[in-house]
Design a protein around this motif. Sequence first.
Motif, PDB file in Angstrom:
ATOM      1  N   GLU A 333      43.525   8.860 -12.418  1.00 56.30           N
ATOM      2  CA  GLU A 333      44.392   8.965 -13.590  1.00 56.30           C
ATOM      3  C   GLU A 333      45.796   8.439 -13.291  1.00 56.30           C
ATOM      4  OE1 GLU A 333      42.509  11.242 -12.401  1.00 56.30           O
ATOM      5  OE2 GLU A 333      41.204  12.086 -13.968  1.00 56.30           O
ATOM      6  N   GLU A 355      31.861   9.731 -14.445  1.00 53.66           N
ATOM      7  CA  GLU A 355      32.420  10.624 -15.467  1.00 53.66           C
ATOM      8  C   GLU A 355      33.297   9.859 -16.465  1.00 53.66           C
ATOM      9  OE1 GLU A 355      34.457  13.642 -13.292  1.00 53.66           O
ATOM     10  OE2 GLU A 355      32.618  14.504 -12.445  1.00 53.66           O
ATOM     11  N   GLU A 357      33.671   9.971 -19.555  1.00 52.19           N
ATOM     12  CA  GLU A 357      34.249  10.721 -20.672  1.00 52.19           C
ATOM     13  C   GLU A 357      35.675  11.193 -20.360  1.00 52.19           C
ATOM     14  OE1 GLU A 357      31.975  13.345 -17.912  1.00 52.19           O
ATOM     15  OE2 GLU A 357      31.520  11.503 -19.041  1.00 52.19           O
ATOM     16  N   ARG A 358      36.035  11.271 -19.090  1.00 54.80           N
ATOM     17  CA  ARG A 358      37.383  11.717 -18.730  1.00 54.80           C
ATOM     18  C   ARG A 358      38.446  10.685 -19.091  1.00 54.80           C
ATOM     19  NH1 ARG A 358      37.139  12.660 -12.575  1.00 54.80           N
ATOM     20  NH2 ARG A 358      39.389  12.689 -12.933  1.00 54.80           N
ATOM     21  N   PHE A 359      38.047   9.448 -19.346  1.00 54.91           N
ATOM     22  CA  PHE A 359      39.015   8.371 -19.530  1.00 54.91           C
ATOM     23  C   PHE A 359      38.965   7.765 -20.929  1.00 54.91           C
ATOM     24  CE2 PHE A 359      37.325   8.461 -15.164  1.00 54.91           C
ATOM     25  CZ  PHE A 359      38.451   8.967 -14.517  1.00 54.91           C
TER      26      PHE A 359
END
Length: 396
Positions: A333, A355, A357-359
């Motif tokens: 991030e 993952e 979906e985190r971004f």
Amino acid sequence: MNWDRHEEGFKSLHMMMGVALVFLLFALIYFQIVLAACFASILLIGIVQNMYYKNVGKDLKLLPVKNKARFLIGTETDLVMEFENGRLPIWNGKLTLSIEDSVMPALDDLQHFSGIFDFTVPFSVGSYEKVRIIIPLEGRKRGLSRITRVIVEVPHIFGEGSVLMELEDSVNQENLVYPNIVPFTGELNPSPFKPGEVPQRQSLFHDVFQPVGTRDYVPSDRFDQIHWTASARMQKLQTKEYLPVTEQSVMFILNAIEKSRTDGDFERKVERLASYVDYCTRHVIPYEIIINIRTYGTQPFIHQATGVGKVQHQKSLELLAQISERNAKIPFENILQSIESKAQLAPTIVLITHEPERFHAFHGKWSKRCEVIIDSSYERGEEQWINDKSTTSVSG
């Protein structure tokens, strides 16, 4: 050339010489000429052997080797080591090498532990002579391999014992094993948001140096777009039409942090990026690479500047061969926030990460200015590419 010498068996040699000297003296006292000659021969052999092993190998030099060898996984290349000797020859010796296990010696007698291959080959060299040792190496896995230890062992001719010489100087030789490349079957499309040189069926930008025809004039056309010759021939105003073009360059951003409880996640990401690099090289697409591995310099992370062609391709593969999952990493991030602060983003951005979906927040903001791909297909194999007008994503 600095050698660290370790001598074994000299104590027993010196004891044998002392015993031979005592018996020689007794034989001389009692006028035993034959026995005296025998003990004198033994004493002379011990003296010569002692002098030889005290000085053998002191003038041995390892000549410079090829600085860098490049491998694909499964291919072979010879490691050539050349030694130059001084006055005293070396007979019936052994050369032991330790090499990191990204490459594997194509020999039968191998020992493998803690990421190191140890192997031994015969070694002999005459007085003031050069000798070449050729060892076939095979690319075993992606990575950087160096020679970590060089030992020359010279055994005693008579009796037990040997001289071990370990090279203290580092061997300036590297073996780079490139990552495995699976041909990329998808497609990277040019972005319609920035001007460039790539033809695009629908684009906001046109190349004024590539006219493709004319059309009837409409009031919104600019005066300098009128094609006067065609207008005179058609007896009505005609407007020039140009080739629609856009820019096509790609920014690859690799998340080097491994997914928890997943073996080989880092290697699969690297292989995925190598496949993208191969695709861009074949289609002459400029690209740059960003990896969240900590470095020291103006930027705290790995950044390969935008380029195209074979030179860029080789630089990329060498970079991917040298990075390791053991390198210190920066939170993904933080890297994305740093890139977002840049005034100019690449027309196409590919995030290779687990993952995804985190971004999605970054994806939503960036997709207003460029094409964004979040690629996690390496986790389950590439089955499909999901395309839509505002986003392009990859899923397994």
